[in-house]
Design a protein around this motif. Structure first.
Motif, PDB file in Angstrom:
ATOM      1  N   LYS A  88      16.251   2.612  -9.341  1.00  0.00           N
ATOM      2  CA  LYS A  88      15.530   3.885  -9.452  1.00  0.00           C
ATOM      3  C   LYS A  88      14.039   3.668  -9.644  1.00  0.00           C
ATOM      4  N   LYS A  89      13.683   2.694 -10.474  1.00  0.00           N
ATOM      5  CA  LYS A  89      12.267   2.418 -10.729  1.00  0.00           C
ATOM      6  C   LYS A  89      11.546   1.990  -9.453  1.00  0.00           C
ATOM      7  N   LEU A  90      12.229   1.200  -8.623  1.00  0.00           N
ATOM      8  CA  LEU A  90      11.616   0.767  -7.370  1.00  0.00           C
ATOM      9  C   LEU A  90      11.399   1.947  -6.429  1.00  0.00           C
ATOM     10  N   LEU A  91      12.363   2.847  -6.344  1.00  0.00           N
ATOM     11  CA  LEU A  91      12.225   4.029  -5.495  1.00  0.00           C
ATOM     12  C   LEU A  91      11.076   4.923  -5.964  1.00  0.00           C
ATOM     13  N   TYR A  92      11.014   5.170  -7.279  1.00  0.00           N
ATOM     14  CA  TYR A  92       9.927   5.982  -7.827  1.00  0.00           C
ATOM     15  C   TYR A  92       8.562   5.337  -7.561  1.00  0.00           C
ATOM     16  N   ALA A  93       8.508   4.024  -7.711  1.00  0.00           N
ATOM     17  CA  ALA A  93       7.234   3.314  -7.550  1.00  0.00           C
ATOM     18  C   ALA A  93       6.707   3.438  -6.125  1.00  0.00           C
ATOM     19  N   ILE A  94       7.575   3.247  -5.139  1.00  0.00           N
ATOM     20  CA  ILE A  94       7.116   3.302  -3.760  1.00  0.00           C
ATOM     21  C   ILE A  94       6.800   4.738  -3.336  1.00  0.00           C
ATOM     22  N   PHE A  95       7.510   5.719  -3.898  1.00  0.00           N
ATOM     23  CA  PHE A  95       7.166   7.125  -3.637  1.00  0.00           C
ATOM     24  C   PHE A  95       5.767   7.418  -4.175  1.00  0.00           C
ATOM     25  N   GLY A  96       5.478   6.949  -5.390  1.00  0.00           N
ATOM     26  CA  GLY A  96       4.143   7.126  -5.959  1.00  0.00           C
ATOM     27  C   GLY A  96       3.081   6.424  -5.133  1.00  0.00           C
ATOM     28  N   PHE A  97       3.426   5.277  -4.586  1.00  0.00           N
ATOM     29  CA  PHE A  97       2.496   4.538  -3.722  1.00  0.00           C
ATOM     30  C   PHE A  97       2.107   5.379  -2.503  1.00  0.00           C
ATOM     31  N   GLY A  98       3.087   6.020  -1.887  1.00  0.00           N
ATOM     32  CA  GLY A  98       2.815   6.865  -0.725  1.00  0.00           C
ATOM     33  C   GLY A  98       1.889   8.027  -1.057  1.00  0.00           C
ATOM     34  N   LEU A  99       2.111   8.670  -2.212  1.00  0.00           N
ATOM     35  CA  LEU A  99       1.236   9.773  -2.635  1.00  0.00           C
ATOM     36  C   LEU A  99      -0.206   9.305  -2.824  1.00  0.00           C
ATOM     37  N   CYS A 100      -0.364   8.120  -3.428  1.00  0.00           N
ATOM     38  CA  CYS A 100      -1.711   7.584  -3.671  1.00  0.00           C
ATOM     39  C   CYS A 100      -2.434   7.278  -2.364  1.00  0.00           C
ATOM     40  N   ILE A 101      -1.703   6.761  -1.380  1.00  0.00           N
ATOM     41  CA  ILE A 101      -2.307   6.457  -0.087  1.00  0.00           C
ATOM     42  C   ILE A 101      -2.791   7.736   0.599  1.00  0.00           C
ATOM     43  N   ILE A 102      -2.007   8.800   0.497  1.00  0.00           N
ATOM     44  CA  ILE A 102      -2.411  10.083   1.089  1.00  0.00           C
ATOM     45  C   ILE A 102      -3.670  10.601   0.400  1.00  0.00           C
ATOM     46  N   LEU A 103      -3.711  10.523  -0.945  1.00  0.00           N
ATOM     47  CA  LEU A 103      -4.897  10.964  -1.690  1.00  0.00           C
ATOM     48  C   LEU A 103      -6.124  10.175  -1.270  1.00  0.00           C
ATOM     49  N   PHE A 104      -5.981   8.875  -1.117  1.00  0.00           N
ATOM     50  CA  PHE A 104      -7.119   8.052  -0.689  1.00  0.00           C
ATOM     51  C   PHE A 104      -7.615   8.479   0.687  1.00  0.00           C
ATOM     52  N   GLY A 105      -6.690   8.713   1.611  1.00  0.00           N
ATOM     53  CA  GLY A 105      -7.090   9.087   2.957  1.00  0.00           C
ATOM     54  C   GLY A 105      -7.854  10.401   3.007  1.00  0.00           C
ATOM     55  N   LEU A 106      -7.490  11.351   2.123  1.00  0.00           N
ATOM     56  CA  LEU A 106      -8.133  12.671   2.125  1.00  0.00           C
ATOM     57  C   LEU A 106      -9.429  12.718   1.325  1.00  0.00           C
ATOM     58  N   SER A 107      -9.636  11.737   0.450  1.00  0.00           N
ATOM     59  CA  SER A 107     -10.800  11.760  -0.445  1.00  0.00           C
ATOM     60  C   SER A 107     -12.099  11.465   0.292  1.00  0.00           C
ATOM     61  N   THR A 108     -13.143  12.201  -0.085  1.00  0.00           N
ATOM     62  CA  THR A 108     -14.495  11.918   0.420  1.00  0.00           C
ATOM     63  C   THR A 108     -15.432  11.533  -0.720  1.00  0.00           C
ATOM     64  N   TYR A 109     -14.864  11.340  -1.909  1.00  0.00           N
ATOM     65  CA  TYR A 109     -15.640  10.943  -3.087  1.00  0.00           C
ATOM     66  C   TYR A 109     -15.279   9.508  -3.472  1.00  0.00           C
ATOM     67  N   PHE A 110     -16.296   8.688  -3.656  1.00  0.00           N
ATOM     68  CA  PHE A 110     -16.087   7.263  -3.890  1.00  0.00           C
ATOM     69  C   PHE A 110     -15.163   7.000  -5.072  1.00  0.00           C
ATOM     70  N   TRP A 111     -15.458   7.602  -6.232  1.00  0.00           N
ATOM     71  CA  TRP A 111     -14.680   7.273  -7.425  1.00  0.00           C
ATOM     72  C   TRP A 111     -13.271   7.867  -7.386  1.00  0.00           C
ATOM     73  N   LEU A 112     -13.080   8.963  -6.665  1.00  0.00           N
ATOM     74  CA  LEU A 112     -11.724   9.471  -6.462  1.00  0.00           C
ATOM     75  C   LEU A 112     -10.931   8.508  -5.576  1.00  0.00           C
ATOM     76  N   SER A 113     -11.606   7.949  -4.579  1.00  0.00           N
ATOM     77  CA  SER A 113     -10.970   6.956  -3.717  1.00  0.00           C
ATOM     78  C   SER A 113     -10.606   5.711  -4.510  1.00  0.00           C
ATOM     79  N   VAL A 114     -11.505   5.279  -5.407  1.00  0.00           N
ATOM     80  CA  VAL A 114     -11.227   4.127  -6.261  1.00  0.00           C
ATOM     81  C   VAL A 114     -10.013   4.407  -7.148  1.00  0.00           C
TER      82      VAL A 114
END
Length: 423
Positions: free
Chosen positions: A291-317
């Motif tokens: 379960k922990k592995l599934l949750y972790a990779i789901f969270g990883f996908g959300l973070c990648i989407i946030l990075f792609g949409l961000s136009t602010y440096f520190w939000l991207s960081v």
């Protein structure tokens, strides 16, 4: 469990120095190459080619390398691997000389870089299985989870400092002398490794025919659901979440933060993963691992989407930092599964299959990201990759209900009981 159990073994500490030096050098070299190639070409697809040039030999040689590792003494083989990397680093150092840049065309230098990266992929196919096998010969089985955590933490620490230093180094001393620093760290690794004694070869089938040996390794991986599930899930997630390969584009063209900002962006995921791994030494992740592995990779996908949409440096960081934090959970669980489930005489071959499933998916992910960025733009490519990662987690959770119930505590208890009997 003692959080410092593995660190109480002298050779394991030396091993960590070797691993740090090599990962620092390798990650720094990849960043410097990415920067140089994109500066030369301004073509996103050229970044994908770098990944492709490394992944082709890594995949083609992986199973054969695993067979060799299981047949040979591990420390001596690792010395040869590091010396091979040193030669490649020196070649890149020579290619980045100002005189060479003036004398030869951009295309010639670019092809020479790709050639050296290709040779590096061959070396890498041997390094991964050798390191994985060597750990098991340095520490007792009962502390494999703790050793895997410290080894992964060292990997992440080097992954933090290597890319970050690469960004600053490019800015301060340029690509050429940055390559010299990389060469120096590879020599340091060889010197440290000489302090570890040669280890016994535990494979009872020395001289076994290659294809029979490879079949045995593949059969083990595909018949062990915990291993197969972890590798498959991580492979697909990394394949479609390879936004890291596009960081030069985001740093130069979208966020416009230059070489130093590029270094910070590149290091952010590793900082998050390193902090996660330090925490895991006190709060183990082996219970409810599936379960922990599934949750972790789901969270990883959300973070990648946030990075792609961000136009602010520190939000991207921040997005990249959090992607690293959850990816650290995935890495620890995967390494613990492999260490606990793999027999000693098959570690090289299983690690080679792991390199095909997971390690090579980083480079395939880089190629996929470069290709999709060429077709649909960098931002859309990153968001697409993150979305595919989320879909992968959902499908895996539904298709493999037994994987959701995976718990490694029984395996740890069994190894502790085995150690008690032998002592």
């Amino acid at each position: 469990m003692d959080p410092y159990a593995a660190l109480r073994y002298k050779e394991f500490n030396i091993f960590l120095v070797v691993r740090f030096a090599m990962v620092f050098a390798w990650s720094m070299q990849f960043i410097v190459i990415e920067w140089q190639v994109y500066t030369m070409t301004k073509d996103p697809f050229s970044l994908g080619i770098i990944g492709l040039m490394e992944v082709i030999p890594a995949v083609l040689m992986a199973l054969f390398a695993g067979h060799i590792v299981d047949q040979k003494e591990k420390r001596s083989l690792l010395v040869k691997c590091i010396l091979g990397f040193s030669i490649i680093s020196f070649g890149l150092f020579m290619l980045s000389m100002p005189q060479v840049q003036l004398e030869y065309s951009t295309k010639t230098i670019l092809y020479a870089i790709y050639c050296l990266v290709f040779l590096g992929g061959i070396v890498r196919s041997f390094i991964g299985p050798t390191i994985f096998s060597l750990i098991a010969l340095i520490v007792p089985k009962k502390i494999y989870p703790n050793a895997a955590t410290w080894s992964s933490s060292t990997w992440q620490m080097a992954s933090v400092l290597g890319p970050a230093f690469a960004g600053f180094s490019i800015s301060w001393i340029g690509v050429h002398w940055s390559m010299c620093v990389i060469f120096g760290f590879s020599i340091l690794a060889v010197i440290a490794l000489s302090q570890i004694k040669k280890k016994p070869i535990l494979n009872p089938k020395i001289g076994e025919p290659v294809f029979q040996s490879l079949k045995e390794g593949l059969d083990f991986v595909f018949s062990t659901k915990a291993v197969l599930g972890a590798l498959t899930l991580d492979m697909i997630a990394v394949l479609f979440g390879g936004a890291i390969a596009l960081l030069p584009i985001f740093a130069q063209d979208i966020l416009q933060v230059g070489a130093e900002g590029f270094g910070i962006l590149r290091a952010a995921p590793a900082v998050g993963a390193f902090l996660t791994m330090l925490g895991s030494t006190r709060f183990p992740l082996h219970k409810n691992a599936g379960k922990k592995l599934l949750y972790a990779i789901f969270g990883f996908g959300l973070c990648i989407i946030l990075f792609g949409l961000s136009t602010y440096f520190w939000l991207s960081v921040f997005a990249l930092f959090m992607s690293g934090a959850v990816d650290g959970v995935s890495m620890i669980i995967r390494q613990t599964i492999l260490q606990l489930k793999t027999p000693d005489h098959m570690r090289g071959r299983v690690a080679s299959v792991n390199s095909i499933f997971v390690g090579s998916s980083n480079e395939l992910g880089a190629f996929e990201s470069g290709l999709t960025a060429k077709w649909m733009g960098a931002v859309t490519a990153v968001v697409f990759g993150g979305t595919m990662t989320l879909l992968t987690v959902g499908i895996t959770a539904i298709a493999l209900p037994s994987f959701r119930k995976l718990d490694l505590q029984k395996d740890i208890d069994a190894h502790e009981e085995e150690e008690t009997k032998t002592t």
